[in-house]
Design a protein around this motif. Structure first.
Motif, short mmCIF file in Angstrom:
data_model
loop_
_atom_site.label_atom_id
_atom_site.label_comp_id
_atom_site.label_asym_id
_atom_site.label_seq_id
_atom_site.Cartn_x
_atom_site.Cartn_y
_atom_site.Cartn_z
N THR A 107 0.84 -1.20 0.00
CA THR A 107 0.00 0.00 0.00
C THR A 107 0.87 1.25 0.00
O THR A 107 0.58 2.22 -0.73
CB THR A 107 -0.92 -0.02 1.22
OG1 THR A 107 -1.72 -1.20 1.19
CG2 THR A 107 -1.83 1.19 1.24
N ARG A 108 1.91 1.24 0.81
CA ARG A 108 2.77 2.43 0.90
C ARG A 108 3.64 2.60 -0.34
O ARG A 108 3.83 3.72 -0.82
CB ARG A 108 3.67 2.29 2.14
CG ARG A 108 2.94 2.39 3.47
CD ARG A 108 2.59 3.85 3.78
NE ARG A 108 3.74 4.67 3.84
CZ ARG A 108 4.53 4.83 4.90
NH1 ARG A 108 4.24 4.18 6.02
NH2 ARG A 108 5.57 5.63 4.86
N ALA A 109 4.21 1.50 -0.87
CA ALA A 109 5.12 1.60 -2.03
C ALA A 109 4.39 1.06 -3.26
O ALA A 109 4.75 0.03 -3.82
CB ALA A 109 6.39 0.82 -1.75
N GLU A 110 3.34 1.77 -3.70
CA GLU A 110 2.51 1.28 -4.79
C GLU A 110 3.22 1.35 -6.15
O GLU A 110 2.80 0.68 -7.09
CB GLU A 110 1.21 2.06 -4.84
CG GLU A 110 1.41 3.56 -5.04
CD GLU A 110 0.10 4.32 -5.05
OE1 GLU A 110 0.14 5.54 -5.24
OE2 GLU A 110 -0.95 3.69 -4.84
N ARG A 111 4.33 2.15 -6.28
CA ARG A 111 5.04 2.22 -7.55
C ARG A 111 6.17 1.19 -7.64
O ARG A 111 6.73 1.00 -8.70
CB ARG A 111 5.65 3.62 -7.75
CG ARG A 111 4.60 4.72 -7.90
CD ARG A 111 5.30 6.05 -8.21
NE ARG A 111 4.37 7.14 -8.35
CZ ARG A 111 3.89 7.88 -7.36
NH1 ARG A 111 4.30 7.59 -6.13
NH2 ARG A 111 3.02 8.85 -7.58
#
Length: 641
Positions: free
Chosen positions: A586-590
């Motif tokens: 969720t936090r590092a979606e890229r």
């Protein structure tokens, strides 16, 4: 990125743009992590496949590495060692909360126990009071029954008193008549038995019919016992038949009349020295005198003590050493030696010499012997004088014998005094105290009259006290009935209260059990927290772990490089690791995340992933050849076109 990893059969990875959970064995997992960490160096050789370059799938080789400006040896690799240490603060806080909860539970348990014990004491006290009240009530009921029985007995008593008084009065009259008859019989018996009332006036051969009738009357009135009655009647029959024994006194007088002359002649021929007493005293004086002379001679020579001690000790030693058959003779010899010095036994000799010397003891005995000789001399003188007087007396008795017969008979007999003496019977003791026996019966009859009269008086007194006693019993019964009523009322209130207290005690006991369970649960919670090691990751550590991994990524870059997590969350529980992975995506979606693990819990969680979020890759041993991989890549390109 779509990679073929491995120099032999290889591992084919079709990677999701966001999250890839790669489940493989430990050896494969370690090999894949090592190759991906050097993927840029090994591109086109050990690591092959395609990469997304500007929206186009480009073969992964050194040209693509240069064209895409990929920096480093390979994909960034993050392992468990890159995670921050677990924070024990949450564990301590949880323990403090559990300890606080345990304290509250214990306090609640204490209060529950106190309440239960208090109610139990009230219940027991109430039950004891109920039991005591019931016992007192039952006792009062029993006492009422006793009082009723006593009142009923009192109601029947007056008639019984009247009957008993009539019987006692009749018995008193009968006893009075018997007393008067006994007194009359006693007077007649006294006249028949003579002036001394001892039967001395009765003579053998006399008519005893009237006296026998009086004895029968006395026995019939209870003045004589049956055995006394039989004995007196037998004696009277013997007297009348002439077979009664002659009185010893009469026999003595008869013998004396015949023996006076003989006795005087014998006394005169024997003389004073032949009188037995004088002869015995003279012999004793002669025996003691010879021994006394020997002792006096020894005392004069000064050898009395030594001689006595030597002879006595020698005699005693001879007794001790004598054989059994000679002990009697030795004992007699010892006594002879002891008597020579004035001792009756060896014990007396021992006692006499225990507090003084032998000489002193023998001197004392010599003094005693001297006194004895003087006493014998006086006694011998007196005996000689008595013997002379006896001779004179016998001489004077020859004439006065007739006077004594007269005194014995109470009259001077005419003719031969022996005939009169021969008719004097021996009066048995029962006849001599015949009037005394009747007197005892008269006294007993008098006491019987008094006893019956006292009985009549007591019955009169009892009749007067019956009314008073009846009133007392009635008042006592009223008090008991009132007390029973009060107890019934109190018990009527106490029984429901006791039942209510019993129910409350049961409820309080259940509450105490529940509180005890809460204490046990809180204690178990504290023990569980204490059992957890402080270096283990928990759910509370997930945010810190995510922040540490995000710090290793470049989440704000438009095209951050893929990152390999080599079982990074292995130290965490499977559900905590799943939460961490979900938060990381969720936090590092890229960022494209490749998570290598062998945990079955993570595998199960990954199967539930939304396809838009990630995929599960279960790695088996790869069977793809470079030619097949090329055909697969060309097929994908054709599908994209």
């Amino acid at each position: 990125m779509d990679l073929q990893v491995g120099a032999e059969r290889g591992v084919h990875l079709e990677l999701h743009p966001r999250l890839n959970v790669v489940v493989a064995g430990a050896a494969v997992q370690e090999r894949v992590a090592s190759l991906l960490g050097r993927a840029y160096v090994l591109a086109g050789s050990e690591v092959t496949g395609t990469v997304d370059g500007g929206g186009f799938l480009t073969p992964f080789d050194p040209t693509a590495v240069v064209a895409l400006d990929l920096v480093g040896d390979g994909l960034p690799l993050i392992g468990p060692g890159d995670l921050p240490a677990p924070d024990p603060t949450a564990l301590r806080a949880a323990r403090d909360a559990a300890v606080a909860e345990l304290g509250v539970a214990r306090e609640h348990l204490r209060r529950a126990i106190d309440e239960r014990d208090h109610l139990a004491r009230l219940r027991d006290a109430t039950a004891a009071a109920v039991t005591a009240g019931a016992e007192e009530r039952d006792g009062c009921v029993a006492r009422v029954a006793d009082v009723d029985a006593a009142i009923a007995a009192l109601d029947q008593r007056p008639a019984a008193i009247t009957a008993e008084r009539t019987v006692a009065a009749d018995a008193a009259d009968a006893a009075t008549r018997r007393l008067e008859e006994l007194q009359a019989v006693r007077g007649e018996l006294a006249a028949a038995l003579g002036p001394a009332e001892d039967g001395a006036a009765i003579r053998i051969g006399s008519d005893t019919t009237a006296l026998a009738a009086l004895v029968d009357r006395a026995a019939g009135l209870g003045g004589l016992r049956a055995d006394q009655h039989v004995e007196v009647q037998r004696w009277l029959a013997d007297v009348a038949a002439g077979s009664a024994a002659v009185s010893p006194g009469a026999q003595a007088l008869m013998a004396e009349v015949h023996a006076v002359e003989t006795a005087w002649q014998q006394a005169a021929s024997a003389g004073i020295e032949g009188e037995p007493t004088v002869a015995a005293l003279a012999a004793e004086r002669a025996d003691i005198g010879g021994n006394h002379e020997v002792l006096v001679a020894l005392a004069a020579s000064g050898l009395l003590g030594d001689t006595a001690k030597t002879q006595i000790d020698a005699a005693h030693i001879a007794l001790l050493q004598a054989p059994k058959g000679q002990q009697d003779a030795a004992a007699a010899a010892e006594l002879e030696v002891l008597a020579r010095y004035g001792f009756d036994s060896y014990l007396e000799y021992t006692i006499a010499t225990s507090t003084r010397g032998v000489g002193q003891a023998v001197e004392a005995k010599l003094a005693e012997l001297t006194g004895r000789i003087e006493s014998l001399d006086r006694a011998l003188t007196e005996a000689r004088e008595a013997a002379a007087a006896r001779i004179d007396q016998l001489a004077s008795q020859r004439e006065p014998a007739q006077q004594r017969v007269t005194a014995f008979l109470g009259y001077r007999p005419e003719g031969s005094s022996l005939d009169h003496l021969a008719r004097v019977p021996e009066v048995p003791h029962v006849v001599m105290r015949l009037t005394l026996t009747v007197d005892e019966a008269i006294e007993a009859a008098r006491e019987e009259v008094l006893r019956y009269r006292d009985m009549v008086t007591e019955l009169d007194d009892e009749e007067r006290t019956l009314a008073v006693r009846g009133g007392e019993l009635a008042a006592q019964r009223d008090q008991l009935v009132s007390r029973i009523s009060d107890l019934e009322e109190v018990l009527g209130r106490a029984l429901p209260e006791a039942e209510a207290l019993a129910a409350r005690v049961q409820a309080a006991d259940q509450a105490a059990v529940a509180a005890s369970g809460a204490v046990a649960a809180a204690t178990a919670q504290v023990e569980r927290i204490d059992a957890e090691p402080t270096d283990r990751y928990r759910r509370d550590d997930v945010p810190a772990v995510i922040e540490a991994i995000i710090g290793r990524l470049d989440p704000w870059s438009s095209a951050p490089p893929p990152v390999v997590l080599a079982d990074t969350f292995g130290p965490m529980a499977a559900d905590d690791a799943a939460v961490a992975l979900e938060a990381l995506v969720t936090r590092a979606e890229r960022s494209q995340v490749i998570y290598l693990t062998s945990n079955s819990g993570i595998r199960d969680w990954a199967r539930t992933l939304d396809p838009a979020v990630g995929r599960l890759v279960v790695v088996a041993q790869g069977r793809w050849s470079p030619r097949r991989l090329g055909r697969k890549v060309l097929g994908r390109r054709a599908d994209g076109a």
